[in-house]
Design a protein around this motif. Sequence first.
Motif, short mmCIF file in Angstrom:
data_model
loop_
_atom_site.label_atom_id
_atom_site.label_comp_id
_atom_site.label_asym_id
_atom_site.label_seq_id
_atom_site.Cartn_x
_atom_site.Cartn_y
_atom_site.Cartn_z
N ALA A 162 0.83 -1.20 0.00
CA ALA A 162 0.00 0.00 0.00
C ALA A 162 0.87 1.25 0.00
CB ALA A 162 -0.92 -0.01 1.23
N ASP A 163 1.97 1.22 0.75
CA ASP A 163 2.88 2.37 0.78
C ASP A 163 3.52 2.59 -0.59
OD1 ASP A 163 2.33 2.83 3.41
OD2 ASP A 163 4.10 1.77 4.17
N ILE A 164 3.89 1.51 -1.27
CA ILE A 164 4.52 1.62 -2.58
C ILE A 164 3.57 2.28 -3.57
CG2 ILE A 164 5.32 0.29 -4.59
CD1 ILE A 164 6.53 -1.71 -2.59
N LEU A 165 2.31 1.88 -3.52
CA LEU A 165 1.33 2.42 -4.47
C LEU A 165 0.89 3.82 -4.07
CD1 LEU A 165 -0.68 -0.86 -4.99
CD2 LEU A 165 0.76 0.29 -6.67
N GLY A 166 0.96 4.14 -2.79
CA GLY A 166 0.72 5.50 -2.33
C GLY A 166 -0.74 5.93 -2.39
N ASP A 168 -3.49 7.98 -4.07
CA ASP A 168 -3.71 8.52 -5.41
C ASP A 168 -5.20 8.54 -5.68
OD1 ASP A 168 -3.83 8.70 -8.40
OD2 ASP A 168 -1.66 8.50 -8.22
N ASP A 169 -5.66 9.61 -6.31
CA ASP A 169 -7.09 9.73 -6.63
C ASP A 169 -7.48 8.92 -7.86
OD1 ASP A 169 -7.47 11.41 -4.49
OD2 ASP A 169 -7.15 13.24 -5.67
N MET A 175 -7.72 1.31 -6.27
CA MET A 175 -8.15 -0.07 -6.07
C MET A 175 -6.97 -1.01 -5.87
SD MET A 175 -10.59 -2.61 -8.33
CE MET A 175 -12.11 -1.76 -7.93
N ALA A 176 -5.90 -0.80 -6.64
CA ALA A 176 -4.71 -1.64 -6.49
C ALA A 176 -4.15 -1.52 -5.08
CB ALA A 176 -3.65 -1.25 -7.52
N ARG A 177 -4.13 -0.31 -4.55
CA ARG A 177 -3.65 -0.10 -3.18
C ARG A 177 -4.55 -0.82 -2.18
NH1 ARG A 177 -4.06 2.99 1.41
NH2 ARG A 177 -2.07 3.76 2.26
N SER A 178 -5.84 -0.72 -2.38
CA SER A 178 -6.79 -1.37 -1.49
C SER A 178 -6.61 -2.89 -1.50
CB SER A 178 -8.23 -1.01 -1.89
OG SER A 178 -9.17 -1.72 -1.11
N ILE A 179 -6.42 -3.46 -2.68
CA ILE A 179 -6.22 -4.91 -2.78
C ILE A 179 -4.92 -5.32 -2.10
CG2 ILE A 179 -5.79 -6.81 -4.40
CD1 ILE A 179 -7.72 -5.43 -6.33
#
Length: 277
Positions: A162-166, A168-169, A175-179
């Motif tokens: 989640a930190d890597i994806l940061g 982002d709006d 969604m990628a971060r949430s997964i």
Amino acid sequence: SNPVTSEIPIIFVSANTDSQFEEQAFAVGASDFIRKPVSASILLARVRNQLAVAFQSVELRRKVDARTEELQLSKLKLIHRLSCAAEYRDDETAAHIARMSRYCRIIAEGYGASAEWCERIYQAAPLHDIGKIAMPDTILTKGGELDGQERMVMQRHTATGADILGDDDEPLITMARSIALTHHERYDGSGYPNNTFGEDIPLEGRIAAIADTFDALQAPRPYRQSLSVEQASAYINEQSGVLFDPILVQVFNRVMPQLLRVRSQYRDDLDQGVDDA
């Protein structure tokens, strides 16, 4: 109001000299207003002007759409490359990513999510384990089951992803971060990293948990043998309401024929590659 005709420019032609009438015409969407008596040459000039503006608008929209599509394609390529980086650090195959992302889309479709949402989870799911690129080699390549301390370190890959994806709006990255963050949460609240319970776990995380587990159970590990499709499916059902959302487990059972077709098409011995996912 008809989307088929709404972009056709409309010119009002009237003998009414009331300024409020002209205001009403523009308020309902008029492109121009001509008072009678009409000069043919002026009318033709006004028509040509309106057509020129309309054509310019269509061309501009076409260019914007083309650029948007180009940016979307670049974004998807970047996602595939990032998921490939995670694959190099782990023992998962590109075929696993291809299957897992397709399982997510199929389950989402079976659940009744919109076509746009289903496509988004399909594109975001390959990044579910992106946090593993930050895990120590001694843990990722260990030839046996992890001990308690090692397991705690491994569990950090969710928050790390989640930190890597940061923040982002952009919906796909969101969604990628949430997964990445929630695909190891459990329906009974015993999962990680936040012990989130039931439907407080985002839908995409609950779907990814089933898709990832179903596929992972069928892959051999140093500390266990691979399970058959039937055994993996039985495990998903046994853990309904414990690890997994019971409603989604019902959907999982219903769409099993589609999942098996994906399983057959994307085999590890073929390993089509992450770009095909």
